[in-house]
Design a protein around this motif. Structure first.
Motif, PDB file in Angstrom:
ATOM      1  N   LEU A  82       3.682 -31.234  15.090  1.00  0.00           N
ATOM      2  CA  LEU A  82       2.614 -30.286  15.417  1.00  0.00           C
ATOM      3  C   LEU A  82       1.266 -30.710  14.858  1.00  0.00           C
ATOM      4  O   LEU A  82       0.318 -29.917  14.851  1.00  0.00           O
ATOM      5  N   LEU A  83       1.167 -31.951  14.403  1.00  0.00           N
ATOM      6  CA  LEU A  83      -0.062 -32.439  13.781  1.00  0.00           C
ATOM      7  C   LEU A  83      -1.292 -32.246  14.667  1.00  0.00           C
ATOM      8  O   LEU A  83      -2.312 -31.713  14.219  1.00  0.00           O
ATOM      9  N   ALA A  84      -1.212 -32.680  15.918  1.00  0.00           N
ATOM     10  CA  ALA A  84      -2.379 -32.629  16.803  1.00  0.00           C
ATOM     11  C   ALA A  84      -2.790 -31.202  17.142  1.00  0.00           C
ATOM     12  O   ALA A  84      -3.956 -30.945  17.432  1.00  0.00           O
ATOM     13  N   PHE A  85      -1.825 -30.279  17.086  1.00  0.00           N
ATOM     14  CA  PHE A  85      -2.140 -28.887  17.392  1.00  0.00           C
ATOM     15  C   PHE A  85      -3.005 -28.253  16.295  1.00  0.00           C
ATOM     16  O   PHE A  85      -3.654 -27.237  16.520  1.00  0.00           O
ATOM     17  N   ARG A  86      -2.993 -28.871  15.103  1.00  0.00           N
ATOM     18  CA  ARG A  86      -3.811 -28.379  13.994  1.00  0.00           C
ATOM     19  C   ARG A  86      -5.110 -29.161  13.864  1.00  0.00           C
ATOM     20  O   ARG A  86      -5.903 -28.902  12.961  1.00  0.00           O
ATOM     21  N   SER A  87      -5.318 -30.118  14.753  1.00  0.00           N
ATOM     22  CA  SER A  87      -6.485 -30.984  14.673  1.00  0.00           C
ATOM     23  C   SER A  87      -7.710 -30.333  15.336  1.00  0.00           C
ATOM     24  O   SER A  87      -7.576 -29.593  16.317  1.00  0.00           O
ATOM     25  N   PRO A  88      -8.908 -30.608  14.832  1.00  0.00           N
ATOM     26  CA  PRO A  88     -10.137 -30.093  15.464  1.00  0.00           C
ATOM     27  C   PRO A  88     -10.332 -30.590  16.895  1.00  0.00           C
ATOM     28  O   PRO A  88     -11.078 -29.979  17.662  1.00  0.00           O
ATOM     29  N   VAL A  89      -9.657 -31.701  17.254  1.00  0.00           N
ATOM     30  CA  VAL A  89      -9.835 -32.267  18.599  1.00  0.00           C
ATOM     31  C   VAL A  89      -8.713 -31.844  19.549  1.00  0.00           C
ATOM     32  O   VAL A  89      -8.565 -32.426  20.622  1.00  0.00           O
ATOM     33  N   ARG A  90      -7.929 -30.832  19.168  1.00  0.00           N
ATOM     34  CA  ARG A  90      -6.794 -30.442  20.007  1.00  0.00           C
ATOM     35  C   ARG A  90      -7.236 -30.018  21.410  1.00  0.00           C
ATOM     36  O   ARG A  90      -6.517 -30.278  22.387  1.00  0.00           O
ATOM     37  N   ASN A  91      -8.389 -29.359  21.523  1.00  0.00           N
ATOM     38  CA  ASN A  91      -8.864 -28.929  22.844  1.00  0.00           C
ATOM     39  C   ASN A  91      -9.186 -30.127  23.730  1.00  0.00           C
ATOM     40  O   ASN A  91      -8.923 -30.113  24.936  1.00  0.00           O
ATOM     41  N   THR A  92      -9.754 -31.170  23.130  1.00  0.00           N
ATOM     42  CA  THR A  92     -10.054 -32.381  23.895  1.00  0.00           C
ATOM     43  C   THR A  92      -8.764 -33.064  24.331  1.00  0.00           C
ATOM     44  O   THR A  92      -8.657 -33.552  25.462  1.00  0.00           O
ATOM     45  N   LEU A  93      -7.781 -33.093  23.444  1.00  0.00           N
ATOM     46  CA  LEU A  93      -6.486 -33.670  23.795  1.00  0.00           C
ATOM     47  C   LEU A  93      -5.802 -32.854  24.882  1.00  0.00           C
ATOM     48  O   LEU A  93      -5.131 -33.406  25.765  1.00  0.00           O
ATOM     49  N   PHE A  94      -5.994 -31.542  24.835  1.00  0.00           N
ATOM     50  CA  PHE A  94      -5.422 -30.675  25.869  1.00  0.00           C
ATOM     51  C   PHE A  94      -6.086 -30.951  27.218  1.00  0.00           C
ATOM     52  O   PHE A  94      -5.412 -31.006  28.253  1.00  0.00           O
TER      53      PHE A  94
END
Length: 267
Positions: A82-94
């Motif tokens: 779940l690392l990326a889900f807690r990242s500030p860039v998660r919306n960009t990754l989404f």
């Protein structure tokens, strides 16, 4: 960036095996946790078909970060998933995942020009009968080749996009641009890398299945032996993605906190 020799592609495969050998249980557990989560998502009506594709960039960073930690001698825990889900860039990754879904849909839809939509129906879970599949087998193979050819430039743009967004703080468009031209410049290495994995994925299971069949004559035995081997090879392949990135862009920034560093461990 200097041009990368073609033989580097084989080196990436070997580095993937080396990373896996350092923490085989931990990396396998992370992958099995990912597969279990995908099965749960698959239960959701309609969204269950789309979410696994949309979330690929976020989950891919879990394995990339896991490899970075293995390389540094740090322990990998399942909560890294779940690392990326807690990242500030998660919306960009989404957004990257949404774009991936869109491109995949367009590519498969375009293949309908070759087989009248049989491959599209099969991919969309259209419930084709055995007779329909047999009658359209030839054209369906052509459709798959068309889809693969159309997907190659998209794959080049997506290959490094997620780590560039998360580790290099690039925008979505910039990450896709840098990814495409980086893969293009290292084309020979990626060709060797892809061919190596095709050979490993086909030759190894074939030899093992033939040996088991000759020794036992049991198809069940072949299945129970090949299943864990297939899982392990998939995990190793995931591990080999990391050296393809570090060869081109270097090691990821050390300032990124991981679950094991922050004290958020699963025990």
């Amino acid at each position: 960036m200097e041009k990368i020799p073609a033989h580097t592609g084989w080196s990436w495969v070997k580095q993937g095996f080396a990373l896996f050998r350092k923490q085989p249980a931990e990396m396998s557990t992370l992958f099995l946790a990912y597969m279990f989560l995908m099965l749960i998502l698959g239960i959701i009506p309609v969204l269950g078909q789309m979410l696994p594709l949309i979330l690929i960039p976020l989950f891919s960073m879990s394995f990339m970060q896991a490899c970075a930690q293995v390389e540094k001698g740090e322990r990998v825990y399942p909560n890294l998933l779940l690392l990326a889900f807690r990242s500030p860039v998660r919306n960009t990754l989404f957004k990257l995942g949404l774009l991936y879904l869109l491109v995949a849909t367009i590519v498969v839809a375009a293949s309908a020009l070759a087989d009248g939509g049989v491959f599209w129906k099969a991919m969309m879970g259209g419930g084709l009968s055995t007779k329909e599949l047999e009658s359209a087998a030839g054209s369906m193979r052509i459709a798959m080749l068309v889809a693969a050819a159309l997907y190659v430039p998209a794959a080049m743009a997506f290959w490094y996009a997620a780590p560039l967004i998360m580790w290099q703080q690039m925008s979505l468009g910039k990450a896709l641009f840098y990814s495409f031209f980086s893969v293009r410049r290292a084309g020979g290495a990626f060709l060797v890398y892809g061919l190596a994995w095709i050979v490993i994925a086909i030759v190894v299971p074939t030899i093992i299945s033939m040996a088991i069949t000759l020794a036992t004559g049991s198809l069940s035995a072949v299945f129970f032996v090949l299943l864990p081997i297939s899982i392990l090879l998939t995990v190793v392949m995931y591990c080999s993605f990391y050296p393809t990135y570090t060869t081109v862009f270097g090691k990821p920034p050390r300032g990124l906190a991981s679950p094991s560093q922050s004290g958020d461990k699963l025990v």
